[in-house]
Design an enzyme around this catalytic site. Structure first.
Site, PDB file in Angstrom:
ATOM      1  N   GLN A 196       0.840  -1.207   0.000  1.00 23.48           N
ATOM      2  CA  GLN A 196       0.000   0.000   0.000  1.00 23.48           C
ATOM      3  C   GLN A 196       0.868   1.247   0.000  1.00 23.48           C
ATOM      4  OE1 GLN A 196      -2.812   0.290   3.259  1.00 23.48           O
ATOM      5  NE2 GLN A 196      -3.833   2.074   2.362  1.00 23.48           N
TER       6      GLN A 196
ATOM      7  N   HIS B 281      -8.528   1.962  -0.635  1.00 23.59           N
ATOM      8  CA  HIS B 281      -8.937   1.908  -2.049  1.00 23.59           C
ATOM      9  C   HIS B 281      -8.969   0.469  -2.521  1.00 23.59           C
ATOM     10  CE1 HIS B 281      -4.598   2.640  -1.755  1.00 23.59           C
ATOM     11  NE2 HIS B 281      -4.454   1.860  -2.809  1.00 23.59           N
ATOM     12  N   LEU B 282      -9.972   0.181  -3.303  1.00 22.52           N
ATOM     13  CA  LEU B 282     -10.102  -1.134  -3.930  1.00 22.52           C
ATOM     14  C   LEU B 282      -9.650  -1.012  -5.370  1.00 22.52           C
ATOM     15  CD1 LEU B 282     -11.120  -4.083  -3.801  1.00 22.52           C
ATOM     16  CD2 LEU B 282     -13.390  -3.240  -4.446  1.00 22.52           C
TER      17      LEU B 282
HETATM   18  P1  AMP Z   1      -1.553   1.169  -3.513  1.00 24.52           P
HETATM   19  O1  AMP Z   1      -0.143   0.787  -3.888  1.00 24.52           O
HETATM   20  O2  AMP Z   1      -2.452  -0.020  -3.281  1.00 24.52           O
HETATM   21  O3  AMP Z   1      -1.581   2.156  -2.372  1.00 24.52           O
HETATM   22  O4  AMP Z   1      -2.178   1.872  -4.787  1.00 24.52           O
HETATM   23  C1  AMP Z   1      -2.127   3.249  -4.998  1.00 24.52           C
HETATM   24  C2  AMP Z   1      -2.488   3.448  -6.437  1.00 24.52           C
HETATM   25  O5  AMP Z   1      -2.818   4.812  -6.629  1.00 24.52           O
HETATM   26  C3  AMP Z   1      -1.361   3.102  -7.417  1.00 24.52           C
HETATM   27  O6  AMP Z   1      -1.804   2.089  -8.297  1.00 24.52           O
HETATM   28  C4  AMP Z   1      -1.102   4.426  -8.120  1.00 24.52           C
HETATM   29  O7  AMP Z   1      -0.796   4.276  -9.488  1.00 24.52           O
HETATM   30  C5  AMP Z   1      -2.429   5.162  -7.920  1.00 24.52           C
HETATM   31  N1  AMP Z   1      -2.342   6.615  -7.968  1.00 24.52           N
HETATM   32  C6  AMP Z   1      -1.479   7.411  -7.284  1.00 24.52           C
HETATM   33  N2  AMP Z   1      -1.734   8.701  -7.567  1.00 24.52           N
HETATM   34  C7  AMP Z   1      -2.791   8.732  -8.422  1.00 24.52           C
HETATM   35  C8  AMP Z   1      -3.524   9.760  -9.081  1.00 24.52           C
HETATM   36  N3  AMP Z   1      -3.217  11.056  -8.915  1.00 24.52           N
HETATM   37  N4  AMP Z   1      -4.543   9.412  -9.899  1.00 24.52           N
HETATM   38  C9  AMP Z   1      -4.854   8.115 -10.083  1.00 24.52           C
HETATM   39  N5  AMP Z   1      -4.205   7.096  -9.489  1.00 24.52           N
HETATM   40  C10 AMP Z   1      -3.181   7.382  -8.674  1.00 24.52           C
END
Ligand code: AMP
Length: 115
Positions: free
Chosen positions: A95, A101-102
């Site tokens: 994370q 987030h899903l």
């Molecule tokens: P996690 O690693 O599960 O915390 O996933 C976070 C996700 O958020 C990653 O897949 C990123 O690519 C995505 N992410 C980060 N910043 C943004 C943004 N501004 N818009 C859309 N997705 C994002």
């Protein structure tokens, strides 16, 4: 509660490719997609991790997150061939953003085990 980039997306201070929005949740395309379809579904209230869920208090929001994932899978026509739903939790879980987030991933064959 910690402020994250997702808080700014919820407040429309940062643009995102929003595919679904209600009073309680927001769904938008992942900026760094890991599959042809990669959508994030988030609650508008700040819950940092899946382990911070307070049940049954957060039951309705969790239910709406899953219902939205299944609806979007239909909308994006990946419901028949299948898809993957992922909550990463904490650093070992991968994370990066501390706002629940899903991940909805589809449009390609997924591998198991995950890396
Ligand atoms: P996690 O690693 O599960 O915390 O996933 C976070 C996700 O958020 C990653 O897949 C990123 O690519 C995505 N992410 C980060 N910043 C943004 C943004 N501004 N818009 C859309 N997705 C994002």
């Amino acid at each position: 509660m910690g402020e994250t980039i997702f808080s700014k997306i919820i407040r429309k201070e940062i643009q995102a490719d929003v595919v679904c929005e209600t009073d309680n949740i927001l769904a938008f395309k992942d900026i760094n997609p890991q599959a042809p379809i990669h959508i994030l579904i988030i609650p508008k209230i700040e819950i940092p991790r899946i382990s911070d869920l307070n049940l049954p208090t957060h039951g309705e929001i969790l239910s709406e997150i899953f219902a939205t994932a299944n609806k979007l899978a239909k909308d994006f026509k990946i419901d028949k061939e299948g898809y993957r739903l992922v909550f990463n939790c904490g650093s070992n879980g991968g994370q990066e953003v501390e706002h629940l987030h899903l991940h909805l991933l589809g449009g390609r064959k997924m591998k198991w085990p995950p890396g």
